[in-house]
Design a protein around this motif. Sequence first.
Motif, PDB file in Angstrom:
ATOM      1  N   ALA A 135      17.423 -14.485  -3.701  1.00 38.18           N
ATOM      2  CA  ALA A 135      16.134 -15.000  -4.157  1.00 38.18           C
ATOM      3  C   ALA A 135      15.723 -14.351  -5.481  1.00 38.18           C
ATOM      4  CB  ALA A 135      15.071 -14.740  -3.098  1.00 38.18           C
ATOM      5  N   GLU A 136      14.930 -15.089  -6.234  1.00 45.70           N
ATOM      6  CA  GLU A 136      14.451 -14.589  -7.519  1.00 45.70           C
ATOM      7  C   GLU A 136      13.508 -13.399  -7.337  1.00 45.70           C
ATOM      8  OE1 GLU A 136      11.665 -16.439 -10.910  1.00 45.70           O
ATOM      9  OE2 GLU A 136      13.371 -17.701 -10.365  1.00 45.70           O
ATOM     10  N   LYS A 137      12.647 -13.466  -6.325  1.00 45.21           N
ATOM     11  CA  LYS A 137      11.700 -12.380  -6.031  1.00 45.21           C
ATOM     12  C   LYS A 137      11.778 -12.024  -4.554  1.00 45.21           C
ATOM     13  CE  LYS A 137       9.723 -12.045 -10.079  1.00 45.21           C
ATOM     14  NZ  LYS A 137       9.911 -10.874 -10.906  1.00 45.21           N
ATOM     15  N   THR A 138      11.541 -10.755  -4.262  1.00 44.24           N
ATOM     16  CA  THR A 138      11.527 -10.285  -2.879  1.00 44.24           C
ATOM     17  C   THR A 138      10.165  -9.658  -2.604  1.00 44.24           C
ATOM     18  OG1 THR A 138      13.901  -9.855  -2.951  1.00 44.24           O
ATOM     19  CG2 THR A 138      12.679  -8.806  -1.177  1.00 44.24           C
ATOM     20  N   ILE A 139       9.510 -10.166  -1.575  1.00 38.75           N
ATOM     21  CA  ILE A 139       8.167  -9.706  -1.205  1.00 38.75           C
ATOM     22  C   ILE A 139       8.252  -9.062   0.167  1.00 38.75           C
ATOM     23  CG2 ILE A 139       5.780 -10.411  -0.723  1.00 38.75           C
ATOM     24  CD1 ILE A 139       6.337 -12.872  -2.593  1.00 38.75           C
ATOM     25  N   MET A 140       7.842  -7.814   0.244  1.00 38.73           N
ATOM     26  CA  MET A 140       7.897  -7.065   1.500  1.00 38.73           C
ATOM     27  C   MET A 140       6.479  -6.828   2.010  1.00 38.73           C
ATOM     28  SD  MET A 140       9.788  -3.428   2.059  1.00 38.73           S
ATOM     29  CE  MET A 140       8.960  -2.112   2.916  1.00 38.73           C
ATOM     30  N   LEU A 141       6.232  -7.223   3.259  1.00 39.18           N
ATOM     31  CA  LEU A 141       4.941  -6.988   3.899  1.00 39.18           C
ATOM     32  C   LEU A 141       5.121  -5.873   4.926  1.00 39.18           C
ATOM     33  CD1 LEU A 141       3.718 -10.633   4.650  1.00 39.18           C
ATOM     34  CD2 LEU A 141       3.544  -9.350   2.542  1.00 39.18           C
ATOM     35  N   VAL A 142       4.167  -4.975   4.981  1.00 42.68           N
ATOM     36  CA  VAL A 142       4.229  -3.858   5.922  1.00 42.68           C
ATOM     37  C   VAL A 142       2.980  -3.879   6.794  1.00 42.68           C
ATOM     38  CG1 VAL A 142       4.277  -1.337   6.148  1.00 42.68           C
ATOM     39  CG2 VAL A 142       5.561  -2.434   4.320  1.00 42.68           C
ATOM     40  N   GLY A 158      -0.516  -4.583   5.144  1.00 38.10           N
ATOM     41  CA  GLY A 158      -1.511  -5.222   5.991  1.00 38.10           C
ATOM     42  C   GLY A 158      -2.761  -4.355   6.015  1.00 38.10           C
ATOM     43  N   PRO A 159      -3.939  -4.961   6.225  1.00 38.99           N
ATOM     44  CA  PRO A 159      -5.187  -4.191   6.223  1.00 38.99           C
ATOM     45  C   PRO A 159      -5.185  -3.025   7.211  1.00 38.99           C
ATOM     46  CG  PRO A 159      -5.642  -6.539   6.311  1.00 38.99           C
ATOM     47  CD  PRO A 159      -4.160  -6.378   6.463  1.00 38.99           C
ATOM     48  N   GLN A 160      -4.464  -3.161   8.318  1.00 35.94           N
ATOM     49  CA  GLN A 160      -4.460  -2.107   9.329  1.00 35.94           C
ATOM     50  C   GLN A 160      -3.692  -0.856   8.889  1.00 35.94           C
ATOM     51  OE1 GLN A 160      -2.675  -4.844   9.221  1.00 35.94           O
ATOM     52  NE2 GLN A 160      -1.168  -5.018  10.844  1.00 35.94           N
ATOM     53  N   VAL A 161      -2.908  -0.948   7.815  1.00 35.70           N
ATOM     54  CA  VAL A 161      -2.194   0.232   7.305  1.00 35.70           C
ATOM     55  C   VAL A 161      -2.622   0.567   5.870  1.00 35.70           C
ATOM     56  CG1 VAL A 161      -0.209   0.080   8.853  1.00 35.70           C
ATOM     57  CG2 VAL A 161      -0.161  -1.159   6.683  1.00 35.70           C
ATOM     58  N   ARG A 162      -3.798   0.090   5.473  1.00 34.89           N
ATOM     59  CA  ARG A 162      -4.287   0.363   4.108  1.00 34.89           C
ATOM     60  C   ARG A 162      -4.391   1.858   3.829  1.00 34.89           C
ATOM     61  NH1 ARG A 162      -9.125  -2.429   5.244  1.00 34.89           N
ATOM     62  NH2 ARG A 162      -8.963  -3.463   3.237  1.00 34.89           N
ATOM     63  N   TYR A 163      -4.587   2.662   4.887  1.00 32.79           N
ATOM     64  CA  TYR A 163      -4.677   4.114   4.701  1.00 32.79           C
ATOM     65  C   TYR A 163      -3.373   4.707   4.155  1.00 32.79           C
ATOM     66  CZ  TYR A 163      -2.064   4.523   9.080  1.00 32.79           C
ATOM     67  OH  TYR A 163      -1.096   4.424  10.046  1.00 32.79           O
ATOM     68  N   MET A 164      -2.285   3.971   4.197  1.00 29.73           N
ATOM     69  CA  MET A 164      -0.987   4.441   3.707  1.00 29.73           C
ATOM     70  C   MET A 164      -0.753   4.072   2.240  1.00 29.73           C
ATOM     71  SD  MET A 164       1.310   3.315   6.958  1.00 29.73           S
ATOM     72  CE  MET A 164       2.248   4.697   7.581  1.00 29.73           C
ATOM     73  N   LEU A 165      -1.738   3.472   1.590  1.00 30.28           N
ATOM     74  CA  LEU A 165      -1.578   2.981   0.221  1.00 30.28           C
ATOM     75  C   LEU A 165      -1.052   4.046  -0.736  1.00 30.28           C
ATOM     76  CD1 LEU A 165      -1.876   0.700  -1.875  1.00 30.28           C
ATOM     77  CD2 LEU A 165      -4.251   1.407  -2.171  1.00 30.28           C
ATOM     78  N   SER A 166      -1.701   5.187  -0.821  1.00 39.03           N
ATOM     79  CA  SER A 166      -1.270   6.199  -1.791  1.00 39.03           C
ATOM     80  C   SER A 166       0.132   6.724  -1.475  1.00 39.03           C
ATOM     81  CB  SER A 166      -2.279   7.346  -1.894  1.00 39.03           C
ATOM     82  OG  SER A 166      -2.373   8.026  -0.672  1.00 39.03           O
ATOM     83  N   ASP A 167       0.455   6.839  -0.195  1.00 42.94           N
ATOM     84  CA  ASP A 167       1.788   7.274   0.201  1.00 42.94           C
ATOM     85  C   ASP A 167       2.852   6.281  -0.279  1.00 42.94           C
ATOM     86  OD1 ASP A 167       3.760   8.852   1.569  1.00 42.94           O
ATOM     87  OD2 ASP A 167       3.668   7.418   3.242  1.00 42.94           O
ATOM     88  N   PHE A 168       2.599   4.983  -0.069  1.00 42.10           N
ATOM     89  CA  PHE A 168       3.561   3.973  -0.496  1.00 42.10           C
ATOM     90  C   PHE A 168       3.610   3.848  -2.019  1.00 42.10           C
ATOM     91  CE2 PHE A 168       3.580   2.381   3.928  1.00 42.10           C
ATOM     92  CZ  PHE A 168       4.956   2.347   4.097  1.00 42.10           C
ATOM     93  N   GLN A 169       2.496   4.078  -2.689  1.00 41.91           N
ATOM     94  CA  GLN A 169       2.506   4.028  -4.154  1.00 41.91           C
ATOM     95  C   GLN A 169       3.416   5.126  -4.709  1.00 41.91           C
ATOM     96  OE1 GLN A 169      -1.775   4.146  -4.709  1.00 41.91           O
ATOM     97  NE2 GLN A 169      -1.790   2.018  -5.401  1.00 41.91           N
ATOM     98  N   LYS A 170       3.456   6.280  -4.038  1.00 46.73           N
ATOM     99  CA  LYS A 170       4.357   7.361  -4.456  1.00 46.73           C
ATOM    100  C   LYS A 170       5.808   7.004  -4.153  1.00 46.73           C
ATOM    101  CE  LYS A 170       0.839  10.817  -3.674  1.00 46.73           C
ATOM    102  NZ  LYS A 170       0.243  11.583  -2.599  1.00 46.73           N
ATOM    103  N   ARG A 171       6.055   6.475  -2.956  1.00 48.44           N
ATOM    104  CA  ARG A 171       7.423   6.132  -2.543  1.00 48.44           C
ATOM    105  C   ARG A 171       8.005   4.980  -3.346  1.00 48.44           C
ATOM    106  NH1 ARG A 171       7.636   5.577   3.914  1.00 48.44           N
ATOM    107  NH2 ARG A 171       5.510   6.280   4.140  1.00 48.44           N
ATOM    108  N   ALA A 172       7.164   4.028  -3.705  1.00 48.08           N
ATOM    109  CA  ALA A 172       7.622   2.834  -4.420  1.00 48.08           C
ATOM    110  C   ALA A 172       7.004   2.804  -5.808  1.00 48.08           C
ATOM    111  CB  ALA A 172       7.237   1.590  -3.631  1.00 48.08           C
ATOM    112  N   SER A 173       7.170   3.871  -6.538  1.00 49.50           N
ATOM    113  CA  SER A 173       6.485   4.037  -7.823  1.00 49.50           C
ATOM    114  C   SER A 173       6.899   3.013  -8.876  1.00 49.50           C
ATOM    115  CB  SER A 173       6.718   5.441  -8.357  1.00 49.50           C
ATOM    116  OG  SER A 173       8.114   5.676  -8.502  1.00 49.50           O
ATOM    117  N   ASP A 174       8.044   2.368  -8.695  1.00 48.52           N
ATOM    118  CA  ASP A 174       8.518   1.414  -9.701  1.00 48.52           C
ATOM    119  C   ASP A 174       8.116  -0.036  -9.422  1.00 48.52           C
ATOM    120  OD1 ASP A 174      10.145   1.566  -7.449  1.00 48.52           O
ATOM    121  OD2 ASP A 174      11.935   0.925  -8.519  1.00 48.52           O
TER     122      ASP A 174
END
Length: 107
Positions: free
Chosen positions: A2-9, A59-75
């Motif tokens: 696929a041209e783009k890959t979208i991952m939902l958590v 997903g809204p139920q894991v929004r508290y993990m935002l900063s953690d995922f921003q660090k892990r997926a910095s690119d």
Amino acid sequence: MAEKTIMLVCSAGMSTSLLVSKMQKAAEADGVDAEIFATAASDATAKLAEKKPDILMLGPQVRYMLSDFQKRASDIPVEVINMQDYGMMNGEKVLREAQAAMAKAEK
């Protein structure tokens, strides 16, 4: 591939599976070539490495993990799915949000 890959958590990867199918239908209707998949937060790190998505949407139920995922997926962009769109399973709107975030990141 696929041209783009979208991952939902989400918490367990279950609630987003319906949203994934609605997003896929919206993508097909618009002629968008995208692989869209959901995973549980506990498997997200492995899936990031394996699938190399273009965007990660929480997903809204894991929004508290935002900063953690921003660090892990910095690119790649990391976004929280709008709670109302998530609750209504508005695949078209969530797909638009993903596309907008990816386009913004490419600039």
